[in-house]
Design an enzyme around this catalytic site. Structure first.
Site, PDB file in Angstrom:
ATOM      1  N   TRP A 147       0.816  -1.228   0.000  1.00  0.00           N
ATOM      2  CA  TRP A 147       0.000   0.000   0.000  1.00  0.00           C
ATOM      3  C   TRP A 147       0.841   1.266   0.000  1.00  0.00           C
ATOM      4  CZ3 TRP A 147      -4.152  -1.150  -2.184  1.00  0.00           C
ATOM      5  CH2 TRP A 147      -4.715  -2.406  -1.988  1.00  0.00           C
ATOM      6  N   ASP A 178      -2.335   6.443   6.088  1.00  0.00           N
ATOM      7  CA  ASP A 178      -3.325   5.514   5.535  1.00  0.00           C
ATOM      8  C   ASP A 178      -3.728   4.569   6.671  1.00  0.00           C
ATOM      9  OD1 ASP A 178      -4.707   3.484   4.306  1.00  0.00           O
ATOM     10  OD2 ASP A 178      -3.243   3.107   2.725  1.00  0.00           O
ATOM     11  N   LYS A 184     -13.379  -2.115   6.442  1.00  0.00           N
ATOM     12  CA  LYS A 184     -12.754  -3.085   7.363  1.00  0.00           C
ATOM     13  C   LYS A 184     -13.284  -2.878   8.783  1.00  0.00           C
ATOM     14  CE  LYS A 184      -8.801  -2.762   4.331  1.00  0.00           C
ATOM     15  NZ  LYS A 184      -8.941  -3.933   3.482  1.00  0.00           N
TER      16      LYS A 184
END
Ligand code: PMP
Length: 364
Positions: free
Chosen positions: A102, A170, A194
């Site tokens: 990521w 993030d 999530k």
């Protein structure tokens, strides 16, 4: 109907009470006579839902008033583009801590808009360790980007790695899993699917001074200031996803807020890592201090046996534990909504599989 324990990395399991509430309100939400899916985003009813969700997130994370909460679309991945577009203002460079897939994606997108200075990287350990940060490597970057929880490599920063006037994080896979000090950040972003709801909603928490984008000549849909000015209603937002996040935030409050959520998350992680460390069959090769409390990787170190275990786990109603294609093996994601009972069931399943394997393979 039989629900499974869903250990998927995301979209992920939701609290059952949230699902039941959605079911209950499916034909009529808040006395409006319609479902949220049918409701005009300009209506009084929807604006109340949006404002309540926003306020509940501010309360949950103790977000100071000099921050704005934005509800966007395009996934966390669109933020890899929007962040450099909106924040690269002076030096046109950013510092980045490279901890896996990521951060790599953020790096590739940011390169379209400026210079990326990697101040630390976990590449040499194959991302099994969080790298040490050498402050000498810091530049005069407009911002510093890092990923708090690495969903694929299953590592996590357990504290802020380094201070920066515009720290960008993030938090897609650990937002609202524990209390944080929002004032340390310039911008926090996370996909909701999530810990905070369902796919289709990306949450951005941005310090208000960073909303000065007037000299950047940005397209409206990529300009944070446009969303802020319009209370995230510049165009049709992902209304259903915002509503679900509101319900998840109500659930977090009912459980006892982020302190209690963090305590439960730590308990789940401890149970599972202890089981792996005490096992003769399953291994986890992540540096202990860097292990994620959200995504737990484990493997028998034999692909075929891992596959057998994944099938065996289904008989215990444990679903979604197949590892990411890059890291293989197994991965159990134990986000907020995964119960202790679910984790204990997975452990029982691992113990039973191990006992069966040892019995079959011990020749006396
Ligand atoms: N960042 C992290 C840490 C993630 O785990 C993910 C998704 N798994 C993303 C970014 C990308 O999110 P999306 O699919 O919503 O674009």
């Amino acid at each position: 109907m039989e629900r499974v324990y869903n250990f998927s990395a995301g979209p992920a399991t939701l609290p059952e009470s949230v699902l039941l509430k959605i079911q209950e309100e499916c034909l009529d939400v808040n006395g409006s006579g319609m479902s949220v899916m049918e409701m005009s985003h300009r209506s009084f009813h929807f604006e109340s839902i949006l404002n309540k969700t926003k306020q509940d997130l501010m309360d949950c994370l103790s977000i100071p008033t000099n921050y704005e909460v934005l509800f966007l679309q395009g996934g966390a991945s669109l933020q890899f583009t929007m962040i450099p577009m909106n924040l690269l203002k002076k030096s046109k460079s950013l510092d980045l801590i490279h901890t896996g897939v990521w951060s790599q994606k953020a790096l590739e997108e940011a390169k379209h808009f400026g210079t990326v200075n990697i101040i630390a990287t976990g590449e040499s350990s194959n991302f099994r360790e969080i790298p040490t940060i050498n402050t000498d490597n810091q530049s005069n970057a407009d911002y510093l980007h890092y990923v708090s929880n690495n969903t694929i490599y299953c590592t996590q920063f357990h504290s802020i790695p380094i201070e920066h006037p515009t720290l960008v994080c993030d938090m897609s896979s650990d937002i609202c899993s524990k209390p944080i000090d929002v004032s340390k950040y310039g911008l926090i972003f996370a996909g909701a699917q999530k810990n905070l709801g369902i796919a289709g909603l990306t949450i951005v928490i941005i310090r208000k001074d960073l909303l000065d984008t007037k000299d950047l000549n940005l397209p409206s849909m990529l300009d944070y200031a446009v969303y802020a000015k319009n209370n995230s209603l510049y165009n049709t937002p992902s209304s259903f996803a915002i509503y679900v996040s509101g319900l998840v935030l109500d659930w977090i409050k009912e459980v006892g807020g982020l302190e209690e959520i963090a305590r439960i998350n730590q308990e789940k992680a401890n149970l599972l890592y202890d089981a792996i460390d005490n096992s003769k069959l399953f291994f986890n090769n992540i540096s202990k201090q860097d292990r994620s409390t959200m995504n737990v990787m484990f493997s028998t170190l034999n692909d075929e046996l891992d596959e057998r275990f994944i099938k065996f786990a289904l008989t215990y109603k444990c679903d979604g534990i197949k590892g990411h294609r890059l890291t293989k093996g197994c991965r159990a994601s134990i986000y907020n909504a995964m119960s202790i009972e679910g984790v204990k069931t997975l452990i029982q399943c691992m113990n039973d599989f191990e006992a069966q394997f040892l019995k079959e393979n011990t020749h006396v």
